[in-house]
Design an enzyme around this catalytic site. Structure first.
Site: not given
Ligand code: DGP
Length: 115
Positions: A94, A99
């Protein structure tokens, strides 16, 4: 800057930091899938694993060693924890800034999704 993780790294968006080095920021996932759900993010913007080069070998290694250190910090290393890297659309990526997810803090993390 339209990358949300770059904005978190720059301090423009608040996050619950767990560990920070010159090269890596680790913070709690906003939508946790386990009691301990940490995102381990290189400060360098790398979109996909395919964009990493030989000069990124050290930072890729450090992501894993930092994950190990965080597992110890959060006392999940004995029970076990899972590391996930979602790379690309089909994997459900997403945020397009490479990461690792560290998931832990419960007795069983469930079966691994391999099929
Ligand atoms: P991925 O699907 O691997 O790209 O996971 C992205 C993750 O990032 C998802 O589990 C939610 C997290 N995430 C998205 N936006 C934010 C944010 O603004 N702050 C934090 N702490 N996490 C976020």
């Amino acid at each position: 800057m339209d990358c949300i993780f770059c904005r978190i790294i720059a301090g423009e968006i608040p996050s619950e930091k767990v560990l920070e080095t010159d090269e890596i920021l680790a913070f709690r996932d906003i939508n946790p899938a386990a009691p301990e759900h940490i995102l381990i993010v290189p400060k360098k913007h790398i979109q996909y694993l395919e964009d990493a080069t030989g000069s990124d070998i050290e930072i890729l290694g450090k992501l894993f060693l930092t994950a190990r250190d965080i597992a110890k910090l959060l006392s999940v290393e004995k029970n076990g924890y899972r590391l996930i890297l979602n790379n690309g659309k089909a994997a459900g990526q997403e945020v397009f800034h490479l990461h690792l997810h560290l998931l832990g803090g419960k007795e069983s993390l469930g079966p691994m999704l391999t099929r």
